[in-house]
Design an enzyme around this catalytic site. Structure first.
Site, PDB file in Angstrom:
ATOM      1  N   PRO A   1       0.832  -1.210   0.000  1.00 15.24           N
ATOM      2  CA  PRO A   1       0.000   0.000   0.000  1.00 15.24           C
ATOM      3  C   PRO A   1       0.862   1.255   0.000  1.00 15.24           C
ATOM      4  O   PRO A   1       1.818   1.367   0.770  1.00 15.24           O
ATOM      5  CB  PRO A   1      -0.805  -0.125   1.298  1.00 15.24           C
ATOM      6  N   CYS A   2       0.510   2.166  -0.882  1.00 14.74           N
ATOM      7  CA  CYS A   2       1.420   3.286  -1.143  1.00 14.74           C
ATOM      8  C   CYS A   2       1.001   4.588  -0.489  1.00 14.74           C
ATOM      9  O   CYS A   2       1.697   5.583  -0.622  1.00 14.74           O
ATOM     10  CB  CYS A   2       1.537   3.496  -2.646  1.00 14.74           C
TER      11      CYS A   2
END
Length: 356
Positions: free
Chosen positions: A79-80
Site C-alpha cells: 500500500p502506497c
C-alpha cells in the site's frame, strides 16, 4: 534471449484488482496465486482470474505453501498511501502501511523467485530521505538479487495516462536488467474512449452498444472479443456541481469556475490543481486516482467518468469486470497499476531471461 519453458509461473502479492496480473497474462505468464486483503478487490481478482488461487488475508498472516516456492516471478506493490508525496500526514515510519515493504522482502526470502517486481508511487524515492530504497536494495542484495530501479511514466508505454510509478526489478540470475524502451506513439484520452457510449450524470447501464464508428487501434486492443460495453456506471453529482462543470473547458480545472459558484469552499487556496479537471481529449489523461472525489470531468460531456471509461484510461481490457459497489469499483481502478505498463516490464523480463 527467449525463454522456452512451457509455463512461467508467477505470484501476485498486494494484488488489488489485478492490474499487474492482467499485464502478466498478456505475455503468457501464469499467475497461480494472489494475496489481497481487501475483499472487494479480491472478488474482482477472482472474477477475472478464475484459475488462480486468491488468498484474501492480511499479508502478515500469510505464509504460502511449499508448492508455490521458486516461481519465475513474484510481483506487487505494498500500500502506497504512506509513501505518496500528496499524503503528508502519513509520510513517516509510524504508519503501519509503510512497514509492509518488510512483508514484501519476507515473501521474496521465503519463495525465492527468479525475478521480482516491486512497484510503488514515485514518492517512495524521497521517503525518509531515500533510506527506504537503500534498505530495499541492501536487503535484496543479501538475498542474492541484483536490482535496478526507475520511475516509469505510463503514457510512454501505450497507456493513455500520465501516471508515474516506481519500479524496482530484481533477479538472482546475475542479469543486468534494462528497462524497456519507450513507445514512440502516445495514446490520447479521445483515442481511449471515443467509441464508448454517450452517457449522462448518474447513468447506470450494465450493458450498452459501442458507438458506430470505426475503432482505432487502441480501442481494438481494449475491445478484444467484446461485442458490448459493460459497466457504464457514472456517479450522480448534485446539480450545483454539474453547473460548475459547464464552465470548464478541456484541460482546465476549478479555476475556470466563476467565484460565485464556489462559495461553499471556505478557502479555494487549498484546492488541488487536479480538482474539477476536465480531461484534454488530445493528450494522455491526468492520473486516474480517486477520480470521483477529484471530480474528473469527461472531455466533452458535463459529467464524471464512467467505470468503463476510467478502466480504458488505465488500459484494462473491456472484458475485465469490477466487483463491489460503485465507489469500490472506482477505488480499485484508481489504485491499479495500468496493465499495459506492467506488460512492458514483464515482456522485457522474459526477453532478458536465458532459456530455462
Amino acid at each position: 534471449m527467449k525463454n522456452n519453458r512451457t509455463t512461467l509461473k508467477a505470484i501476485d502479492i498486494f494484488s488489488g484488482a489485478g492490474g499487474m496480473s492482467i499485464g502478466a497474462s498478456m505475455v503468457g505468464i501464469d499467475v497461480v496465486v494472489a494475496v489481497e486483503y481487501d475483499k472487494h478487490a479480491a472478488a474482482t481478482f477472482k472474477a477475472n482470474h478464475p484459475n488462480s488461487e486468491i488468498i484474501a488475508k492480511d499479508i502478515r498472516e500469510v505464509t504460502l505453501d511449499e508448492k508455490y516456492k521458486n516461481p519465475f516471478l513474484l510481483f506487487g506493490g505494498p500500500p502506497c498511501q504512506g509513501f505518496s508525496t500528496s499524503n503528508t500526514k502519513t509520510r513517516n515510519t509510524q504508519n503501519t502501511n509503510n512497514s509492509l515493504f518488510h512483508e514484501y522482502i519476507r515473501q521474496v526470502k521465503e519463495l525465492t523467485p527468479e525475478w521480482f517486481v516491486f512497484e510503488n508511487v514515485e514518492g517512495i524515492k524521497s521517503f525518509e530521505k531515500g533510506t527506504v530504497i537503500e534498505k530495499l536494495e541492501e536487503e535484496f542484495e543479501k538475498l542474492g538479487y541484483k536490482t535496478k530501479w526507475d520511475v516509469l511514466t505510463a503514457s510512454d508505454y501505450g497507456v493513455p495516462q500520465s501516471r508515474n510509478r516506481f519500479f524496482m526489478i530484481g533477479n538472482k540470475l546475475g542479469i543486468d536488467f534494462m528497462f524497456p524502451e519507450k513507445h514512440t506513439k502516445v495514446v490520447t484520452v479521445n483515442e481511449a474512449i471515443e467509441d464508448l457510449p454517450k452517457l449522462k450524470n448518474g447513468d447506470s447501464y450494465e450493458i450498452l452498444d459501442y458507438k458506430t464508428i470505426e475503432a482505432n487501434s487502441y480501442a481494438k486492443l481494449m475491445r478484444g472479443t467484446s461485442e458490448k460495453v459493460s459497466q457504464n456506471f457514472v456517479s450522480r453529482n448534485k446539480d450545483y456541481v454539474i453547473e460548475r462543470y459547464k464552465h470548464i473547458k478541456p484541460g482546465q480545472n476549478w479555476r475556470a469556475i466563476p467565484e460565485e459558484l464556489m462559495k461553499n469552499y471556505a478557502d479555494t487556496k487549498n484546492c488541488h490543481s487536479g480538482i474539477y479537471k476536465r480531461l484534454d481529449p488530445n493528450s494522455p489523461s491526468v492520473v486516474i486516482a480517486n477520480y470521483r472525489k477529484n471530480m474528473l470531468i469527461h472531455p466533452f460531456e458535463n459529467r464524471g467518468l464512467s467505470v468503463r471509461e476510467a478502466a480504458r484510461i488505465q488500459s484494462f481490457p473491456d472484458d475485465f469486470v469490477f466487483k463491489g459497489n460503485l465507489s469500490f469499483q472506482q477505488q480499485q481502478i484508481g489504485n491499479a497499476v495500468p496493465p499495459l505498463l506492467a506488460k512492458a516490464i514483464f515482456e522485457q523480463i522474459i526477453k532478458l531471461t536465458p532459456n530455462g
